[in-house]
Write a protein that holds these residues in place. Structure first.
Motif, mmCIF file in Angstrom:
data_model
loop_
_atom_site.group_PDB
_atom_site.id
_atom_site.type_symbol
_atom_site.label_atom_id
_atom_site.label_comp_id
_atom_site.label_asym_id
_atom_site.label_seq_id
_atom_site.Cartn_x
_atom_site.Cartn_y
_atom_site.Cartn_z
ATOM 1 N N THR A 110 0.801 -1.232 0.000
ATOM 2 C CA THR A 110 0.000 0.000 0.000
ATOM 3 C C THR A 110 0.825 1.269 0.000
ATOM 4 O OG1 THR A 110 -0.029 -0.103 2.399
ATOM 5 C CG2 THR A 110 -1.937 -1.003 1.240
ATOM 6 N N ALA A 111 2.096 1.184 0.370
ATOM 7 C CA ALA A 111 2.851 2.428 0.513
ATOM 8 C C ALA A 111 4.317 2.200 0.174
ATOM 9 C CB ALA A 111 2.719 2.959 1.938
ATOM 10 N N ILE A 112 4.948 3.283 -0.248
ATOM 11 C CA ILE A 112 6.372 3.257 -0.545
ATOM 12 C C ILE A 112 6.993 4.492 0.085
ATOM 13 C CG2 ILE A 112 8.113 3.368 -2.383
ATOM 14 C CD1 ILE A 112 6.059 1.995 -4.206
ATOM 15 N N GLY A 113 8.091 4.292 0.770
ATOM 16 C CA GLY A 113 8.856 5.427 1.282
ATOM 17 C C GLY A 113 9.914 5.804 0.268
ATOM 18 N N LEU A 114 9.883 7.062 -0.161
ATOM 19 C CA LEU A 114 10.867 7.527 -1.143
ATOM 20 C C LEU A 114 11.890 8.390 -0.436
ATOM 21 C CD1 LEU A 114 8.402 8.454 -3.987
ATOM 22 C CD2 LEU A 114 10.080 6.595 -4.017
ATOM 23 N N GLU A 115 13.130 8.026 -0.580
ATOM 24 C CA GLU A 115 14.217 8.824 -0.025
ATOM 25 C C GLU A 115 14.267 10.119 -0.828
ATOM 26 O OE1 GLU A 115 16.487 9.040 2.970
ATOM 27 O OE2 GLU A 115 15.983 6.958 2.454
ATOM 28 N N SER A 116 13.971 11.233 -0.173
ATOM 29 C CA SER A 116 13.863 12.492 -0.927
ATOM 30 C C SER A 116 14.942 13.481 -0.501
ATOM 31 C CB SER A 116 12.485 13.115 -0.702
ATOM 32 O OG SER A 116 12.403 14.359 -1.352
ATOM 33 N N PRO A 117 15.579 14.148 -1.465
ATOM 34 C CA PRO A 117 16.583 15.151 -1.102
ATOM 35 C C PRO A 117 15.951 16.308 -0.327
ATOM 36 C CG PRO A 117 16.160 15.198 -3.476
ATOM 37 C CD PRO A 117 15.432 14.014 -2.922
ATOM 38 N N ALA A 153 -1.757 16.205 -6.499
ATOM 39 C CA ALA A 153 -1.715 14.918 -5.798
ATOM 40 C C ALA A 153 -2.347 15.116 -4.432
ATOM 41 C CB ALA A 153 -0.273 14.449 -5.643
ATOM 42 N N PRO A 154 -3.272 14.249 -4.046
ATOM 43 C CA PRO A 154 -3.858 14.408 -2.715
ATOM 44 C C PRO A 154 -2.769 14.272 -1.641
ATOM 45 C CG PRO A 154 -5.064 12.767 -4.013
ATOM 46 C CD PRO A 154 -3.819 13.110 -4.773
ATOM 47 N N VAL A 155 -2.701 15.257 -0.775
ATOM 48 C CA VAL A 155 -1.771 15.181 0.354
ATOM 49 C C VAL A 155 -2.478 14.405 1.450
ATOM 50 C CG1 VAL A 155 -0.563 16.521 2.104
ATOM 51 C CG2 VAL A 155 -0.636 17.320 -0.267
ATOM 52 N N LEU A 156 -1.798 13.424 1.994
ATOM 53 C CA LEU A 156 -2.464 12.524 2.923
ATOM 54 C C LEU A 156 -2.358 13.031 4.351
ATOM 55 C CD1 LEU A 156 -1.196 9.215 1.373
ATOM 56 C CD2 LEU A 156 -3.471 10.209 1.171
ATOM 57 N N PRO A 157 -3.408 12.789 5.127
ATOM 58 C CA PRO A 157 -3.318 13.111 6.552
ATOM 59 C C PRO A 157 -2.193 12.278 7.157
ATOM 60 C CG PRO A 157 -5.267 11.752 6.089
ATOM 61 C CD PRO A 157 -4.657 12.128 4.774
ATOM 62 N N LEU A 166 6.006 13.606 8.494
ATOM 63 C CA LEU A 166 6.229 12.765 7.326
ATOM 64 C C LEU A 166 5.272 13.218 6.239
ATOM 65 C CD1 LEU A 166 8.090 10.454 6.713
ATOM 66 C CD2 LEU A 166 6.399 8.872 7.611
ATOM 67 N N ASP A 167 5.833 13.717 5.147
ATOM 68 C CA ASP A 167 4.988 14.158 4.049
ATOM 69 C C ASP A 167 4.593 12.953 3.213
ATOM 70 O OD1 ASP A 167 5.013 17.169 4.156
ATOM 71 O OD2 ASP A 167 7.164 16.729 4.249
ATOM 72 N N ALA A 168 3.324 12.891 2.859
ATOM 73 C CA ALA A 168 2.877 11.764 2.039
ATOM 74 C C ALA A 168 1.799 12.231 1.079
ATOM 75 C CB ALA A 168 2.329 10.642 2.915
ATOM 76 N N VAL A 169 1.848 11.678 -0.122
ATOM 77 C CA VAL A 169 0.827 11.985 -1.129
ATOM 78 C C VAL A 169 0.331 10.665 -1.690
ATOM 79 C CG1 VAL A 169 1.847 14.206 -1.730
ATOM 80 C CG2 VAL A 169 2.511 12.163 -3.000
ATOM 81 N N ALA A 170 -0.861 10.723 -2.301
ATOM 82 C CA ALA A 170 -1.418 9.502 -2.904
ATOM 83 C C ALA A 170 -1.144 9.511 -4.402
ATOM 84 C CB ALA A 170 -2.915 9.430 -2.651
ATOM 85 N N ALA A 171 -0.617 8.400 -4.901
ATOM 86 C CA ALA A 171 -0.496 8.219 -6.348
ATOM 87 C C ALA A 171 -1.887 7.959 -6.914
ATOM 88 C CB ALA A 171 0.446 7.059 -6.647
ATOM 89 N N PRO A 172 -2.057 8.070 -8.228
ATOM 90 C CA PRO A 172 -3.391 7.867 -8.808
ATOM 91 C C PRO A 172 -4.001 6.510 -8.466
ATOM 92 C CG PRO A 172 -1.941 8.865 -10.436
ATOM 93 C CD PRO A 172 -1.084 8.533 -9.243
#
Lengths: 608, 608
Positions: free
Chosen positions: B356-363, B377-381, B391-397
């Motif tokens: 259901t989820a992937i953590g992306l290592e982001s600069p 992109a919907p920003v997730l609660p 922790l910032d998270a968005v939903a993919a399509p």
């Protein structure tokens, strides 16, 4: 002549494919390499499975990018071929298909190609294998059958022949003259004949070939004409279908295999190598039958349309409703409670009121049934009482029961004899008959349905049209007899899940649609409301007599014109999965108001 | 710059389309005539609806077959136009699209065309309407934008301008030189600009246009290049999407409208007319998260693969499993019992163990989230406790949650801070990382997914490939970052119903796949059995060292080569809807073993 099918033409595992091919009556198969590779069965087990099923392994295919390459590359190719010949040996396959090269390494050098194919044939011969060399339409240097034959001829090797493929030949052909070269090939050097049809699409030939092939008679190629050329050479190998098609890849293998073999039977008839009982095209629609768990809504609709209940079946809960020459049976029998008779291919049972059967007025019902049976249509049990008239019936691919019958023809048993008249007031009008019955089709079997109605019933197929529903494009194609007294527009939804989304309908031909519509609404019937914007558009497109358009607008009558005449039509509301249309054809109008279909579909969606 | 979308680009009733366009943030719409005709709303009501939604009616379209015809026919055309102008007046549309004629009545006579278009513009002017004349790529005599412009220029009428359409221009373009003529058109005479992209298909242009257009950035056209040319003319009308696409016709209008607007936002960024937060492409996969109602089967699998349970979330039932740089979260929280988070678009809830989820290592996680939000992109609660790291998270399509995060970077909040270490034996190997995560996609939204990952995350899209599953063709396209440390192959099924048929998987990069496979089977793990026939084929295609192939055959390791190097890989059994792959990439191999996918898919089907 033996018939065969390439496993790539069918969906599923290799085991499923072989079973489906055997059940449909094919004599052999071409084993497509990927089907072997993905199978858990060893080649010997596949061979045994085929033998158990009564199938021969007629071809192993394909071997690619073999010829006209530098010596070192060719040595690798021979090594690869040896491995494949070992597999073929285990499989019991005696012919291998070699496609003309698409490799950038291949040289435009016929002598080199002939020499290397000859070496390949030497190796093949050691295994008792024959090499059938085929020109791919997109081959790098060899892309025509006559070019491939020149190379085979130059090689002059007994184990090297050519394979002809109708797609590769006809996709590049500009006319019958292009086929004359086939006569130059001795029949015994044609090692294999692969057959496929395709719709006439102007697109990249590789994509066309890989995604859009279909079975002979389902596309636009003159496959029969090509086969006639090949037969004149003395070719006596199998007629083998090789069809790459995105839809067939997803469809159940069993029905696809039946569809495939039916297409070959019709092709054999067309080419004069198989006699089938002659077609006895229907001359009219004797009746349409509705199956319903609750007769009231549909009989109320029939009454409103001017039908009278004239008779009742002597042994079953079936009523006959008549108006002029239009007859509708209303069946409330037990099947209505578990209507497994008509099932969408998507697996969803169809419930509520459904159109399950059509009576076709046949000049020779028994002969028509024999032809249907010869063309693999399931013959239905007659489920009749001892006193019932004999009635031949077959199932169409969508499950619709087609009764081949006679009405009021003293020399033949009459289906009406099963019905006892009941007292009734006369029907409203005598001028009504069934103009057409629109049959929605399961998604995966649209081409099959058209071929069935054409080949089995002897109906002609009209142009295919796209129709925009608000939720996707539909595809529609009508089949009809010569005088238009039998017409079935066949329509398929936009997606596999959509095959039961649209109801079927019965269109009633009336002499005056305005009068008929008024009678219906006067009797309390509800016609489908059509948006006012549609009439503004009609006003822009056509000129009408004073007041004419207002009448259409008030009633919800749609209007269309073609080169021949005018079409006026309107729709009742929907009961279960059935609705009625009233149509008035004037001046030889040939269509079904396809231009108005988006408006009708949107109105039906809105009315839900 | 204002953005607009043609109603024909979206599915459903006109009301649904307008609502979807407004919710996605478009400023206006083009009203496609058939959408008006099929709507029960009067033009005034549509106008009011648009106003309520904050949409302007930027174009009414199309008017066809107007110009260069005999006088009598033109009189009829003017009559038709007057009716349409009346409708436009009620609708509040001030620009009408006139397509170049395809009528057999049309003459190849630019002066006649200019004269009649001028007359049409006279009439339009009376209604305060402007006429935008567009060259259809398949127009009878006028099929190029510069030809259409010459006619408009000759007419010299203030209410007559041209409409440029990227599909019609780019489908006929052989290179950037063909666009230079745009510079000759004064911006104020470009009355409208319609944008569509399309895959580069070699097919009939009319069919290509009607069925295969897509949103900018989803096809192969340089739409941005064209827009730059148009902007240089001073054009200041809307950027409007007009996309005819068989898939979008069936898909829900809401997500399609968001997809459409996202594509325009990216296009605006590419053309320099809109600034968005810069992309911060991920530099690695921090973790993949599995949601499961029953952790045992999946943790047994992880243990067998050499993962150790290293930590537990401080506030939620989530365990962290690690091996080298590969991290998998196993979440048994309440969402696992009602997993509405990941839902197929077909409406089927996804059950069992799911990825259901992937953590992306982001600069720069915050910047990446800002870009995602700007691109709709919907920003997730964050659903975290008071002590949790932000922790910032968005939903993919497709509903997958993408966490934009940092691991072991002291300057940034660390997602691992939410986890408390637990005692554990060291993991089996330190050399493992996540090579790729394969994400099956809902059927209707494949192009959307590719554009999302490209535009929102800054990943690059690789080639699209067809993969033969036994029951239909799949389409697969990978997105990856520049150094290949983040790779997501996206795959879509053969039919809408098929979108949950295939499980997702996590591929683990190992240094020695044979050793890893042996360790896994030694620990009692089951690898997917691969048919022996596959290895016979490998033997034919490649030369192996003595004994090498036998090792692969024994373990079920698949093998592929490309121009760069070698790929060896094998698969675990499937738990719920998740399985693992072990991959060894050598010599810079770039792919994912697509050639082996049919074998893997058939083996998985057989193992069910």
């Amino acid at each position: 002549m033996r018939t065969s099918i390439a496993t790539v033409s069918l969906s599923g595992s290799l085991t499923e494919k072989l079973t489906a091919a055997a059940r449909a009556g094919f004599d052999g198969v071409e084993i497509f390499e990927n089907d072997l590779l993905t199978s858990p069965l060893a080649p010997e087990e596949i061979r045994a499975r085929c033998a158990d099923l009564g199938l021969t392994v007629d071809l192993y295919q394909p071997m690619r990018d073999i010829e006209a390459v530098p010596a070192e590359e060719f040595a690798r190719n021979l090594r690869r071929a040896r491995h494949k010949f070992e597999v073929m040996d285990r499989l019991g396959a005696e012919t291998v298909l070699v496609c003309s090269s698409v490799s950038p390494l291949a040289a435009d050098d016929d002598a080199l190609a002939a020499g290397q194919l000859s070496e390949l044939a030497d190796l093949a011969q050691d295994f008792g294998i024959r090499v059938a060399y085929e020109a791919l339409a997109w081959g790098r240097h060899v892309s025509t059958y006559d070019h491939a034959w020149r190379i085979v001829e130059a090689a002059g090797h007994p184990a090297l022949g050519t394979c002809l493929d109708s797609f590769h030949i006809l996709s590049r052909s500009s006319g019958p003259k292009d086929l004359e070269g086939i006569g130059a090939i001795p029949g015994e050097k044609i090692f294999f004949l692969q057959l496929a049809d395709a719709p006439l699409l102007g697109m990249d030939v590789l994509q066309w070939s890989r995604h859009h092939r279909c079975f002979p008679g389902q596309g636009g190629f003159d496959v029969a004409g090509l086969v006639k050329h090949v037969l004149r050479t003395g070719y006596d190998g199998p007629l083998s279908l090789e069809v790459f098609n995105d839809v067939f890849r997803q469809a159940e293998a069993g029905p696809t295999a039946v569809d495939a073999r039916r297409s070959l039977l019709i092709l054999q008839e067309e080419t004069g190598i198989r006699a089938l009982p002659a077609p006895a095209a229907p001359t009219g629609v004797a009746f349409a039958e509705l199956l319903t768990p609750d007769a009231e809504p549909v009989t109320a609709l029939l009454s409103g349309l001017g039908f009278a209940r004239t008779a009742r079946h002597r042994g079953k809960p079936v009523e006959l409703w008549e108006q002029g020459a239009a007859r509708v049976l209303v069946n409330t029998g037990p099947a209505a409670l578990s209507p497994s008779r008509l099932r969408s291919r998507a697996g969803t049972p169809v419930d509520g009121t459904v159109l399950t059967a059509i009576g076709l007025e046949s000049p020779d019902p028994a002969a028509a049934a024999r032809r249907a049976e010869a063309l693999l249509a399931p013959v239905l049990p007659r489920r009749r009482g001892a006193e019932d008239a004999p009635l031949d019936a077959v199932a169409a691919p969508d499950g619709t029961e087609l009764f081949l019958c006679a009405t009021n023809r003293p020399e033949l048993p009459d289906w009406r004899a099963d019905f006892a008249d009941v007292p009734h007031a006369p029907a409203a009008s005598g001028a009504v008959r069934i103009d057409h019955v629109a049959l929605t089709q399961p998604w995966h079997h649209f081409d099959e349905a058209v071929l069935f109605h054409r080949g089995v019933l002897g109906l002609g197929a009209q142009e295919s049209v796209d129709v925009a529903d608000p939720y996707g494009l539909l595809r529609s194609r009508a089949v009809a007899n010569a005088d238009g007294s039998v017409r079935f527009p066949l329509t398929v939804g936009a997606a596999p899940g959509d095959d039961t989304a649209h109801a079927r309908h019965i269109a009633l031909a009336v002499g005056d649609v305005v009068a008929a519509a008024r009678r219906f609404t006067g009797a309390g019937g509800r016609l489908l409301p059509i948006p006012a914007n549609y009439y503004d558009d009609l006003a822009a497109r056509f000129e009408f007599a004073e007041g004419e358009l207002e009448i259409y607008r008030d009633l919800g009558i749609l209007y269309d014109r073609d080169a021949h005449g005018v079409f006026r039509h309107c729709y009742t509301h929907t009961v279960g999965r059935v609705f009625f249309e009233l149509v008035q054809r004037d001046g030889g109008y040939q269509g079904y108001g396809a231009a108005n279909a988006p408006v009708r579909l949107a109105a039906q969606r809105a009315a839900r």
